[in-house]
Motif scaffolding. Structure first.
Motif, short mmCIF file in Angstrom:
data_model
loop_
_atom_site.label_atom_id
_atom_site.label_comp_id
_atom_site.label_asym_id
_atom_site.label_seq_id
_atom_site.Cartn_x
_atom_site.Cartn_y
_atom_site.Cartn_z
N ALA A 179 42.78 30.47 47.69
CA ALA A 179 42.67 29.29 46.83
C ALA A 179 41.49 29.36 45.88
O ALA A 179 41.43 28.61 44.90
N SER A 180 40.54 30.24 46.15
CA SER A 180 39.38 30.42 45.27
C SER A 180 38.71 31.75 45.58
O SER A 180 38.98 32.35 46.62
N GLY A 181 37.85 32.17 44.67
CA GLY A 181 37.07 33.38 44.94
C GLY A 181 36.22 33.20 46.18
O GLY A 181 36.10 34.09 47.02
N MET A 182 35.63 31.99 46.33
CA MET A 182 34.77 31.73 47.48
C MET A 182 35.53 31.82 48.80
O MET A 182 35.00 32.32 49.78
N SER A 183 36.78 31.34 48.83
CA SER A 183 37.52 31.43 50.10
C SER A 183 37.87 32.88 50.41
O SER A 183 37.97 33.25 51.58
N VAL A 199 23.60 38.69 42.54
CA VAL A 199 25.00 38.32 42.78
C VAL A 199 25.27 36.89 42.34
O VAL A 199 24.36 36.08 42.18
N TYR A 200 26.55 36.61 42.21
CA TYR A 200 27.02 35.26 41.88
C TYR A 200 26.29 34.23 42.75
O TYR A 200 26.17 34.42 43.96
N GLY A 201 25.80 33.15 42.13
CA GLY A 201 25.04 32.13 42.85
C GLY A 201 25.77 31.59 44.07
O GLY A 201 25.17 31.37 45.12
N CYS A 249 33.31 45.45 47.04
CA CYS A 249 32.85 45.27 45.66
C CYS A 249 33.48 44.01 45.04
O CYS A 249 34.70 43.84 45.06
N ASP A 250 32.62 43.16 44.51
CA ASP A 250 33.10 42.00 43.75
C ASP A 250 33.36 42.49 42.32
O ASP A 250 32.44 42.85 41.59
N ASN A 251 34.63 42.52 41.95
CA ASN A 251 35.05 43.12 40.68
C ASN A 251 35.35 42.07 39.61
O ASN A 251 35.99 42.37 38.61
N SER A 269 37.85 39.46 44.17
CA SER A 269 37.79 38.93 42.81
C SER A 269 37.95 37.43 42.83
O SER A 269 38.65 36.88 43.67
N SER A 270 37.28 36.81 41.85
CA SER A 270 37.62 35.43 41.55
C SER A 270 38.65 35.52 40.44
O SER A 270 38.34 35.91 39.32
N SER A 271 39.89 35.14 40.75
CA SER A 271 40.92 35.23 39.71
C SER A 271 40.83 34.06 38.75
O SER A 271 41.58 33.97 37.78
N THR A 272 39.88 33.15 39.02
CA THR A 272 39.57 32.06 38.10
C THR A 272 39.12 32.62 36.74
O THR A 272 39.23 31.95 35.72
N LYS A 273 38.61 33.83 36.74
CA LYS A 273 37.96 34.39 35.56
C LYS A 273 38.95 35.23 34.74
O LYS A 273 39.94 34.69 34.27
N TYR A 274 38.71 36.54 34.58
CA TYR A 274 39.56 37.33 33.68
C TYR A 274 41.02 37.40 34.13
O TYR A 274 41.93 37.43 33.29
#
Ligand SMILES: *Cc1c(COP(=O)(O)O)cnc(C)c1O
Length: 379
Positions: free
Chosen positions: A73-77, A98-100, A168-170, A190-195
Motif C-alpha cells: 500500500a506504500s513504500g513504507m509498508s 536515506v529517505y527521512g 537497495c532502495d531504488n 521501491s516507493s511506486s508513489t514516485k517514478y
C-alpha cells in the motif's frame, strides 16, 4: 520471448483478457472468489491474492529483472515488511543519507532493530561495523536529498564476505535507470508513489527479489498477515503508469541534465548535488546506471529569507513533497521531507537551511530554466 526494457513495461504482466479480449487488463474489485470445492481455487480472498495485483506484481518483477514481486500500500509498508522478514532484535548497516521516513521507521518504530548509519563515501572498516547479529545492509542510491551514489556491486562483494544480503532502495533511479538485482543485490525496494506511478496520484510500494523460496514464502506470508496491500484500482493505475515509464524517464533524464548545467553555472548557486556533477559519484553512476534521473538538490548562496523569496517567485515548480511525477516540484528538505531527523544529524549530513531539492518534470526544459532564472533574479 526475451523482452527488452521498453517492451517489458508495455507487455509484461498481462496479454489481452482471456474472457473478453480486452486489450487492457480489467480491474477486479471482488473481495472474494468462488471455490470449485472447498480448498480448490486460484483466488480465495482479495487481500491474499487477486488478479489485479497479480498483473502488477508480474510486471514489477520483470522490469526489475527479478523473479518475484510483492506490491504494498506504500513504500513504507514495503520497508516495514523487509524489517519483519528478518525477525526482531537484530542489527543492520544502513547508508546514512536515506529517505527521512526510512530513518523514522528504523529509529522510532523498529526500536528493537539496532542501526549503524554509515557514510559510504568514507573508507569503511567493515570488520568493525558488522556484528554477530547483523542481518542485512541497506543502501539507497542515488540518495536523498544529497544524491550520493553508492557502488552497488562493490557493496554486494563486501556483503558476501560476511554472507549478508544487500537491500537497495531504488526509488530515485527507477528500474529504467538502474536495476540493482542485475548488479547482485538480493532485494529491491521501491516507493511506486514516485517514478513508477509518475503522475503524483498513487501511493504504493514494492519489494522485488531474485529466485529465493524462503524470502518469497515469508514476504508473501507477511503481506497477507499484515494486509498493507494496494487496492485493485491502485494496482490497475500503477500498471497503466508503468507503460510510459521509459518515455517519461528518458525525458526526466534529459531535462535534469540541462537544469543541472544551468544551476551549476549560476552565480547565486553555491553547489549542485546531481549524480552527473560530482566526479567520483559520476564515475560510479555511469558504471551502474543508464541515466542520472530527474532528482537534484542545490545550495543557494543566501539566508533563509532569500530562499523563501526564491520559492515564492517560482511559477512552474510547485512547492511540495514527493517526486517523480510528470510535473516539476521543489521542496525544502530541512523544513519538509527531512524534518523528522534530529537537527544535529541533519547538520552533520549537510542538510542546511539553504538546501533545496527539485524533481525535474517532463515539461519543456526551456520553460523550467526560465522559471528558475526569473525566481533567482528576485533574491
Ligand atoms: C517516498 C520514499 C519512500 C517511502 O515511500 P511511500 O510510498 O511514501 O511510503 C521510501 N524511499 C524513498 C527513497 C522515497 O523517496
Amino acid at each position: 520471448m526475451k523482452k527488452k526494457f521498453n517492451t517489458k513495461v508495455i507487455h509484461s504482466g498481462h496479454g489481452p483478457d482471456k474472457e473478453t479480449g480486452a486489450v487492457m487488463p480489467p480491474i477486479h474489485l471482488s473481495s472474494t472468489f468462488k471455490q470449485m470445492e472447498p480448498g480448490n481455487f486460484e483466488y480465495e480472498y482479495a487481500r491474499t491474492k487477486n488478479p489485479s495485483r497479480d498483473v502488477l506484481e508480474k510486471l514489477l518483477a520483470q522490469i526489475e529483472s527479478g523473479d518475484k514481486a510483492f506490491a504494498f500500500a506504500s513504500g513504507m509498508s514495503a520497508i516495514n515488511t523487509v524489517c519483519d522478514l528478518f525477525g526482531t532484535n537484530y542489527h543492520i548497516v544502513c547508508s546514512d543519507d536515506v529517505y527521512g521516513g526510512t530513518r523514522r521507521l528504523f529509529d522510532k518504530v523498529k526500536s528493537n532493530i539496532d542501526v549503524t548509519y554509515i557514510d559510504f563515501d568514507k573508507n569503511i572498516n567493515w570488520n568493525d561495523e558488522i556484528k554477530e547479529n547483523t542481518k542485512f545492509i541497506w543502501i539507497e542510491t542515488p540518495s536523498n536529498p544529497l544524491m550520493k551514489i553508492i557502488d552497488i556491486k562493490n557493496t554486494v562483494n563486501i556483503a558476501s564476505e560476511f554472507k549478508l544480503p544487500v537491500i537497495c532502495d531504488n526509488t530515485f533511479a527507477s528500474p529504467y535507470n538502474q536495476r540493482p538485482l542485475e548488479l547482485g543485490a538480493d532485494m529491491v525496494v521501491s516507493s511506486s508513489t514516485k517514478y513508477l506511478g509518475g503522475h503524483s496520484d498513487i501511493v504504493g510500494g514494492s519489494i522485488v527479489i531474485k529466485e529465493n523460496k524462503e524470502y518469497a514464502e515469508k514476504i508473501s506470508f507477511i503481506q497477507n498477515a499484515v494486509g498493507a496491500v494496494p487496492s485493485p484500482f491502485d494496482c490497475y493505475l500503477l500498471t497503466r503508469s508503468i507503460k510510459t515509464l521509459s518515455v517519461r524517464m528518458k525525458q526526466h533524464n534529459e531535462n535534469a541534465i540541462a537544469v543541472s548545467n544551468y544551476l551549476s553555472n549560476h552565480p547565486k548557486i553555491e553547489k549542485v548535488f546531481f549524480p552527473g556533477t560530482d566526479k567520483r559519484h559520476k564515475e560510479i553512476a555511469e558504471k551502474q546506471m543508464d541515466g542520472f534521473g530527474g532528482m537534484m538538490s542545490f545550495v543557494i548562496d543566501s539566508d533563509i529569507n532569500g530562499v523563501k523569496t526564491f520559492l515564492k517567485n517560482l511559477n512552474l515548480f510547485t512547492l511540495a513533497e514527493s517526486l517523480g511525477g510528470v510535473e516539476s516540484l521543489i521542496e525544502h528538505p530541512a523544513i519538509m521531507t527531512h524534518a523528522s531527523i534530529d537537527p544535529s544529524i541533519r547538520e552533520k549530513l549537510g542538510i542546511s537551511e539553504a538546501l533545496l531539492r527539485i524533481s525535474v518534470g517532463i515539461e519543456d526544459v526551456d520553460d523550467l530554466i526560465s522559471d528558475l532564472d526569473q525566481a533567482l533574479s528576485k533574491i
